[in-house]
Design a protein around this motif. Structure first.
Motif, PDB file in Angstrom:
ATOM      1  N   ASN A  55     -14.872   1.623  10.032  1.00 18.03           N
ATOM      2  CA  ASN A  55     -14.239   1.810   8.796  1.00 18.03           C
ATOM      3  C   ASN A  55     -13.332   0.756   8.432  1.00 18.03           C
ATOM      4  O   ASN A  55     -12.163   0.996   8.685  1.00 18.03           O
ATOM      5  CB  ASN A  55     -13.681   3.309   8.575  1.00 18.03           C
ATOM      6  N   LEU A  56     -13.804  -0.663   7.884  1.00 18.85           N
ATOM      7  CA  LEU A  56     -12.971  -1.532   7.809  1.00 18.85           C
ATOM      8  C   LEU A  56     -11.965  -1.676   6.941  1.00 18.85           C
ATOM      9  O   LEU A  56     -11.053  -2.559   6.795  1.00 18.85           O
ATOM     10  CB  LEU A  56     -13.672  -2.843   7.986  1.00 18.85           C
ATOM     11  N   THR A  57     -11.942  -0.955   5.788  1.00 21.37           N
ATOM     12  CA  THR A  57     -11.124  -0.833   4.740  1.00 21.37           C
ATOM     13  C   THR A  57     -11.072   0.293   3.649  1.00 21.37           C
ATOM     14  O   THR A  57     -12.153   1.103   4.056  1.00 21.37           O
ATOM     15  CB  THR A  57     -10.872  -2.228   3.825  1.00 21.37           C
ATOM     16  N   ASN A  58     -10.296   0.502   2.708  1.00 24.12           N
ATOM     17  CA  ASN A  58     -10.532   1.418   1.823  1.00 24.12           C
ATOM     18  C   ASN A  58      -9.983   0.966   0.676  1.00 24.12           C
ATOM     19  O   ASN A  58      -9.094   0.373   0.309  1.00 24.12           O
ATOM     20  CB  ASN A  58      -9.587   2.618   2.420  1.00 24.12           C
ATOM     21  N   THR A  59     -10.943   1.347  -0.586  1.00 23.64           N
ATOM     22  CA  THR A  59     -10.731   0.893  -1.970  1.00 23.64           C
ATOM     23  C   THR A  59      -9.322   1.437  -2.413  1.00 23.64           C
ATOM     24  O   THR A  59      -8.852   0.836  -3.504  1.00 23.64           O
ATOM     25  CB  THR A  59     -11.748   1.163  -2.803  1.00 23.64           C
ATOM     26  N   ASN A  60      -8.764   2.295  -1.748  1.00 23.96           N
ATOM     27  CA  ASN A  60      -7.604   2.998  -2.214  1.00 23.96           C
ATOM     28  C   ASN A  60      -6.558   2.435  -1.555  1.00 23.96           C
ATOM     29  O   ASN A  60      -5.355   3.104  -1.768  1.00 23.96           O
ATOM     30  CB  ASN A  60      -7.809   4.582  -2.167  1.00 23.96           C
ATOM     31  N   VAL A  61      -6.427   1.415  -1.001  1.00 22.22           N
ATOM     32  CA  VAL A  61      -5.420   1.104   0.022  1.00 22.22           C
ATOM     33  C   VAL A  61      -4.239   0.662  -0.981  1.00 22.22           C
ATOM     34  O   VAL A  61      -4.306  -0.021  -2.020  1.00 22.22           O
ATOM     35  CB  VAL A  61      -5.988  -0.418   0.753  1.00 22.22           C
ATOM     36  N   SER A  62      -3.062   1.221  -0.581  1.00 23.38           N
ATOM     37  CA  SER A  62      -1.845   0.985  -1.144  1.00 23.38           C
ATOM     38  C   SER A  62      -0.564   1.477  -0.248  1.00 23.38           C
ATOM     39  O   SER A  62      -0.808   2.039   1.027  1.00 23.38           O
ATOM     40  CB  SER A  62      -1.825   1.875  -2.255  1.00 23.38           C
ATOM     41  N   LYS A  63       0.652   1.236  -0.793  1.00 26.43           N
ATOM     42  CA  LYS A  63       1.915   1.338   0.343  1.00 26.43           C
ATOM     43  C   LYS A  63       1.872   2.586   0.642  1.00 26.43           C
ATOM     44  O   LYS A  63       2.412   2.824   2.040  1.00 26.43           O
ATOM     45  CB  LYS A  63       2.931   0.585  -0.772  1.00 26.43           C
ATOM     46  N   GLU A  64       1.502   3.601  -0.024  1.00 26.79           N
ATOM     47  CA  GLU A  64       1.806   5.133   0.076  1.00 26.79           C
ATOM     48  C   GLU A  64       1.202   5.356   1.691  1.00 26.79           C
ATOM     49  O   GLU A  64       1.522   6.526   2.241  1.00 26.79           O
ATOM     50  CB  GLU A  64       1.320   5.911  -0.808  1.00 26.79           C
ATOM     51  N   PHE A  65       0.210   4.657   2.044  1.00 25.74           N
ATOM     52  CA  PHE A  65      -0.494   5.130   3.285  1.00 25.74           C
ATOM     53  C   PHE A  65       0.017   4.415   4.586  1.00 25.74           C
ATOM     54  O   PHE A  65      -0.448   4.670   5.700  1.00 25.74           O
ATOM     55  CB  PHE A  65      -2.123   4.739   3.047  1.00 25.74           C
ATOM     56  N   TYR A  66       1.134   3.892   4.341  1.00 23.19           N
ATOM     57  CA  TYR A  66       1.611   2.900   5.612  1.00 23.19           C
ATOM     58  C   TYR A  66       2.988   3.551   5.768  1.00 23.19           C
ATOM     59  O   TYR A  66       3.676   3.911   4.983  1.00 23.19           O
ATOM     60  CB  TYR A  66       1.698   1.413   5.327  1.00 23.19           C
ATOM     61  N   HIS A  67       3.281   3.220   7.232  1.00 24.65           N
ATOM     62  CA  HIS A  67       4.672   3.801   7.965  1.00 24.65           C
ATOM     63  C   HIS A  67       5.144   2.509   8.837  1.00 24.65           C
ATOM     64  O   HIS A  67       4.302   1.988   9.208  1.00 24.65           O
ATOM     65  CB  HIS A  67       4.521   5.080   8.512  1.00 24.65           C
ATOM     66  N   GLY A  68       6.631   2.524   8.846  1.00 27.13           N
ATOM     67  CA  GLY A  68       7.080   1.525   9.490  1.00 27.13           C
ATOM     68  C   GLY A  68       8.070   0.526   8.893  1.00 27.13           C
ATOM     69  O   GLY A  68       8.491   0.722   7.771  1.00 27.13           O
ATOM     70  N   SER A  69       8.738  -0.406   9.658  1.00 24.22           N
ATOM     71  CA  SER A  69       9.711  -1.198   9.097  1.00 24.22           C
ATOM     72  C   SER A  69       9.165  -2.243   8.454  1.00 24.22           C
ATOM     73  O   SER A  69       9.955  -3.121   7.721  1.00 24.22           O
ATOM     74  CB  SER A  69      10.667  -1.521  10.196  1.00 24.22           C
ATOM     75  N   PHE A  70       7.826  -2.723   8.455  1.00 30.09           N
ATOM     76  CA  PHE A  70       7.406  -3.845   7.680  1.00 30.09           C
ATOM     77  C   PHE A  70       6.836  -3.479   6.391  1.00 30.09           C
ATOM     78  O   PHE A  70       6.199  -2.466   6.288  1.00 30.09           O
ATOM     79  CB  PHE A  70       6.207  -4.444   8.527  1.00 30.09           C
ATOM     80  N   ASP A  71       7.287  -4.360   5.462  1.00 26.12           N
ATOM     81  CA  ASP A  71       6.999  -3.834   4.036  1.00 26.12           C
ATOM     82  C   ASP A  71       5.531  -4.404   3.719  1.00 26.12           C
ATOM     83  O   ASP A  71       5.576  -5.859   3.388  1.00 26.12           O
ATOM     84  CB  ASP A  71       8.161  -4.735   3.278  1.00 26.12           C
ATOM     85  N   VAL A  72       4.608  -3.639   3.601  1.00 28.51           N
ATOM     86  CA  VAL A  72       3.403  -3.718   3.459  1.00 28.51           C
ATOM     87  C   VAL A  72       2.911  -4.406   1.871  1.00 28.51           C
ATOM     88  O   VAL A  72       1.876  -4.777   1.515  1.00 28.51           O
ATOM     89  CB  VAL A  72       2.242  -2.768   3.816  1.00 28.51           C
ATOM     90  N   SER A  73       3.816  -4.026   1.033  1.00 30.61           N
ATOM     91  CA  SER A  73       3.683  -4.153  -0.266  1.00 30.61           C
ATOM     92  C   SER A  73       3.332  -5.736  -0.724  1.00 30.61           C
ATOM     93  O   SER A  73       2.327  -5.993  -1.572  1.00 30.61           O
ATOM     94  CB  SER A  73       4.926  -3.595  -1.266  1.00 30.61           C
TER      95      SER A  73
END
Length: 405
Positions: A55-73
């Motif tokens: 499952n290589l990606t998700n069309t709903n990918v957004s910041k809310e699905f990530y955790h940690g000190s790196f800002d994925v936005s």
């Protein structure tokens, strides 16, 4: 004599490392690039993702699905699921998107993802040197001196896409993080994530192997932290399943973790209680062990009954008191399991923690500590929920790193 001098050396031939090398070489065909891989083969972890379907990606990918000190936005604003699908299209991979946004190769084979990456690596004449464990990296002037189990290499630029400690069977050791730390970076505490959660409950052994649709909620004492809906899997000492996995990213910050399992989310308490009263009438002369027949798995039903009464399972259902029925309704919608902190990386899909995100440029992935050192993928303190979010970050961070190299 083998070549040991390169423009770019990438440490780790996983998703991020392969993507970074391809992206860099596509942007400048004159670059001499090598990928150093400690394992005997490249991309071992890619092969086990998504239960072998990747499952290589998700069309709903957004910041809310990530955790940690790196800002994925910063990266997600520039690199969508569509861009990643297009990238793989240029490699010859055809992808399908399921109704829930999950994206898979059309063949549903993780090997297809790895194959197209490695074919592009070959076409671009990028070297992959396997069985080559990086032991130490030193910056000497404008060059990196890289000491490995296979000799020493030099490079003008270095990419640490070395992954983390998760999934040691596929090469996750975390040793690359020690190399990065030696270069002056801070490493945030490491925890296994997206893995089963060990729990304490008297009925776990009897429930081993059972699956049940439920809503699971992580509590810190009496405070609800996060809820997920899905299929819960019971093992002899742990709760598992995607809905449980997605709670693990919050577990390290939870002082008194408890998981509540609601087996009847679609019912209000009153509706459930009325249902139990109806069942008492219907099964009045049946033994207690049959009370939940037609509603729950028999072993779950037995565990629920034993949790609220000392009556023998051979006694009739009509002997259940009003108080016991109310206790059953409460238990069904709030079955509590005391959690233990996850410490076993062997069953973890990803790692929580890594290189402090504040020490890496969020647009280029270049280190703010060491010039011309780039860090991408799971080595960074970034962890996504289940559903293709972690692979999306690995590939996207690698591609963007390559563009900036």
């Amino acid at each position: 004599m083998k070549n040991t001098n390169y423009d770019i050396i990438t440490v780790g031939a996983g998703a991020a490392g392969l993507a970074a090398a391809i992206s860099a070489k596509r942007n400048n065909r004159d670059l001499k690039i090598a990928i150093l891989e400690a394992q005997s083969k490249a991309g071992k972890k890619i092969l086990v993702t998504g239960n072998g379907r990747c499952n290589l990606t998700n069309t709903n990918v957004s910041k809310e699905f990530y955790h940690g000190s790196f800002d994925v936005s910063k990266i997600l604003n520039r690199f969508s699921a569509e861009k990643l699908i297009n990238f793989f299209s240029t490699l010859g991979l055809v992808c399908d998107t399921e109704t829930n946004g999950l994206v898979y190769p059309h063949s549903r084979q993780a090997s297809a993802v790895l194959d197209v990456l490695l074919m592009e690596i070959k076409r671009l004449k990028i070297e992959i040197i396997c069985d080559c464990k990086v032991e130490l990296i030193r910056k000497k002037g404008e060059f990196f001196n890289i000491k490995t189990s296979n000799g020493e290499y030099t490079a003008k630029k270095a990419v640490m896409s070395c992954g983390g400690k998760a999934f040691p069977a596929a090469g996750g050791t975390g040793l690359g993080l020690d190399v990065i730390k030696n270069l002056g970076h801070k490493i945030t505490p490491l925890f296994p994530a997206l893995c089963p959660i060990q729990v304490k409950n008297d009925f776990m052994k009897s429930l081993k192997g059972i699956r049940a649709k439920a809503e699971v909620t992580l509590y810190d004492g009496e405070k609800a932290i996060k809820s997920e809906i899905g299929e819960v899997q019971f093992t002899d000492n742990a709760l598992s399943g995607i809905c449980v996995f997605n709670l693990t990213t919050l577990l390290p910050k939870t002082k008194n973790p408890i998981i509540s399992v609601n087996l009847t989310k679609d019912y209000s308490y009153i509706e459930l209680l009325n249902l139990l009263y109806d069942r008492k009438k219907l099964f009045a002369n049946e033994p207690l062990e049959e009370f939940f027949t037609g509603l729950f798995h028999k072993k779950i039903g037995t565990a629920l009954i034993k949790s609220i009464t000392n009556k023998a399972l051979t006694e009739s259902c009509k002997k259940l008191s009003d108080k016991e029925l109310k206790s059953l309704a409460n238990l069904i919608q709030n079955w509590k399991f005391e959690c233990k902190q996850c410490k076993d990386f062997s069953k973890a899909q990803v790692m929580l923690g890594g290189v402090n995100g504040n020490e890496v440029n969020g647009y280029t992935f270049e280190s703010k500590v060491v010039k011309n050192l780039y860090i991408c993928g799971e080595a960074l303190d970034v962890c996504g929920d289940c559903g293709g979010f972690n692979l999306h970050f690995a590939f996207a961070s690698g591609i963007i790193t390559g563009e900036n190299l």
